[in-house]
Design a protein around this motif. Structure first.
Motif, PDB file in Angstrom:
ATOM      1  N   ALA A 285       0.840  -1.194   0.000  1.00  0.00           N
ATOM      2  CA  ALA A 285       0.000   0.000   0.000  1.00  0.00           C
ATOM      3  C   ALA A 285       0.872   1.239   0.000  1.00  0.00           C
ATOM      4  O   ALA A 285       2.012   1.220   0.492  1.00  0.00           O
ATOM      5  N   GLN A 286       0.335   2.317  -0.559  1.00  0.00           N
ATOM      6  CA  GLN A 286       1.023   3.597  -0.506  1.00  0.00           C
ATOM      7  C   GLN A 286       0.016   4.686  -0.156  1.00  0.00           C
ATOM      8  O   GLN A 286      -1.100   4.714  -0.669  1.00  0.00           O
TER       9      GLN A 286
ATOM     10  N   ILE B  62      -6.316   7.204   6.804  1.00  0.00           N
ATOM     11  CA  ILE B  62      -5.299   6.162   6.593  1.00  0.00           C
ATOM     12  C   ILE B  62      -5.759   4.840   7.192  1.00  0.00           C
ATOM     13  O   ILE B  62      -5.624   3.774   6.568  1.00  0.00           O
ATOM     14  N   ASP B  63      -6.308   4.891   8.396  1.00  0.00           N
ATOM     15  CA  ASP B  63      -6.765   3.661   9.054  1.00  0.00           C
ATOM     16  C   ASP B  63      -7.850   2.969   8.233  1.00  0.00           C
ATOM     17  O   ASP B  63      -7.841   1.739   8.079  1.00  0.00           O
ATOM     18  N   ALA B  64      -8.802   3.738   7.725  1.00  0.00           N
ATOM     19  CA  ALA B  64      -9.885   3.151   6.926  1.00  0.00           C
ATOM     20  C   ALA B  64      -9.339   2.524   5.649  1.00  0.00           C
ATOM     21  O   ALA B  64      -9.760   1.426   5.241  1.00  0.00           O
ATOM     22  N   PHE B  65      -8.380   3.215   5.024  1.00  0.00           N
ATOM     23  CA  PHE B  65      -7.767   2.688   3.802  1.00  0.00           C
ATOM     24  C   PHE B  65      -7.003   1.400   4.076  1.00  0.00           C
ATOM     25  O   PHE B  65      -7.152   0.408   3.337  1.00  0.00           O
ATOM     26  N   LEU B  66      -6.222   1.372   5.147  1.00  0.00           N
ATOM     27  CA  LEU B  66      -5.442   0.176   5.455  1.00  0.00           C
ATOM     28  C   LEU B  66      -6.355  -0.982   5.838  1.00  0.00           C
ATOM     29  O   LEU B  66      -6.099  -2.134   5.464  1.00  0.00           O
ATOM     30  N   ALA B  67      -7.431  -0.705   6.581  1.00  0.00           N
ATOM     31  CA  ALA B  67      -8.355  -1.766   6.965  1.00  0.00           C
ATOM     32  C   ALA B  67      -8.970  -2.429   5.744  1.00  0.00           C
ATOM     33  O   ALA B  67      -9.137  -3.650   5.696  1.00  0.00           O
ATOM     34  N   ALA B  68      -9.297  -1.620   4.744  1.00  0.00           N
ATOM     35  CA  ALA B  68      -9.905  -2.153   3.529  1.00  0.00           C
ATOM     36  C   ALA B  68      -8.878  -2.815   2.621  1.00  0.00           C
ATOM     37  O   ALA B  68      -9.169  -3.815   1.956  1.00  0.00           O
ATOM     38  N   THR B  69      -7.671  -2.268   2.598  1.00  0.00           N
ATOM     39  CA  THR B  69      -6.640  -2.743   1.670  1.00  0.00           C
ATOM     40  C   THR B  69      -5.933  -3.985   2.173  1.00  0.00           C
ATOM     41  O   THR B  69      -5.623  -4.903   1.391  1.00  0.00           O
TER      42      THR B  69
END
Length: 271
Positions: free
Chosen positions: A113-114, A262-269
């Motif tokens: 992820a980036q 960022i947290d929402a993106f990482l949780a989904a990714t």
């Protein structure tokens, strides 16, 4: 010279994956102090200074190596080789968003992820090769900016840094960025500024396969919303999140909103 000394590398936290934070022009790794510690319970966290910035070894600054952002991308990969464990999540602010993307293109298998904080693939408006592209500056504006910097770096820093930070009701943050700009070696800063503001990595966007979060501010002098929207249209596997914030440094002026995105993106990714 060790990489730790060259880039003033700091490693903290624990986890099977690594989260690396790379700062923007005129800054250093202390700008991540509101975000990076929050991830130490789950990730191995790496912060560092770009060569020529912060407490990096200034003697390592090479005009040829750093004549393009690829030199910095090479440094980033070297740091990961020595200090990272497991898959890597890359968090880059401003110019480091493109530095990180170039590193991910070169070694895509390493990254999962980036996160691009206030990114821009090109700062100059371009209505010829890319009809309708609005990077935020006319070519003449960038030329004038660089000329002013050449003539009086300290004066340029004192006038521009507060506008870059934004945060109109938080003078301490505006002063902090001004001080950060003024601490840099003027000759190195002038060279890095030229490389940064004249860079154009729009053609590289389709080559990046790493899932990306584009974190943009609603009012940003350096990277307008149009720059983020362009990235979202041309960067595969990307999503745009706009924070209601004035300035170019949401990780400092709006850390809670930044970390939530960022947290929402990482949780989904990473699920």
């Amino acid at each position: 010279m060790s990489l730790q000394v060259r880039n003033n590398v700091h490693v903290s936290g624990q986890g099977g994956a690594t989260m690396l934070f790379s700062h923007g022009f005129g800054c250093d790794q202390t700008m991540w102090r509101y975000l990076a510690p929050a991830y130490e319970d789950h990730f191995r966290v790496i912060t560092y200074d770009l060569v020529g910035s912060g407490r990096s070894d200034l003697s390592a600054y090479d005009l040829t190596r750093y004549a393009s952002l690829h030199g910095y991308a090479g440094d980033l990969l070297e740091i990961l080789d020595e200090f990272a464990t497991g898959p890597v999540i890359l968090v880059g602010h401003s110019v480091s968003a493109m530095i990180g993307m170039l590193a991910a293109i070169e070694d895509p298998g390493r990254f999962v992820a980036q996160v691009m904080v206030a990114p821009s693939a090109c700062y100059i408006n371009d209505l010829s090769k890319h009809p309708g592209y609005v990077g935020g500056f006319e070519r003449e504006d960038i030329a004038e900016l660089l000329e002013t910097m050449e003539a009086n770096y300290m004066g340029w820093s004192s006038s521009l840094a507060p506008a870059i930070m934004g945060a109109p009701n938080r003078p301490a943050l505006r002063q902090e960025l001004t001080d950060s700009f003024c601490r840099n070696d003027p000759d190195i800063a002038k060279h890095f500024a030229r490389v940064t503001f004249l860079s154009d990595h729009r053609a590289d966007l389709p080559r990046s396969a790493t899932p990306a979060l584009i974190l943009q501010c609603s009012d940003d002098l350096i990277a307008p919303r149009s720059a983020g929207e362009y990235l979202a249209r041309h960067l595969p596997r990307s999503q745009l999140h706009v924070i209601d914030n004035i300035g170019h440094c949401p990780h400092i002026s709006a850390p809670t909103a930044s970390s939530r995105a960022i947290d929402a993106f990482l949780a989904a990714t990473l699920d």
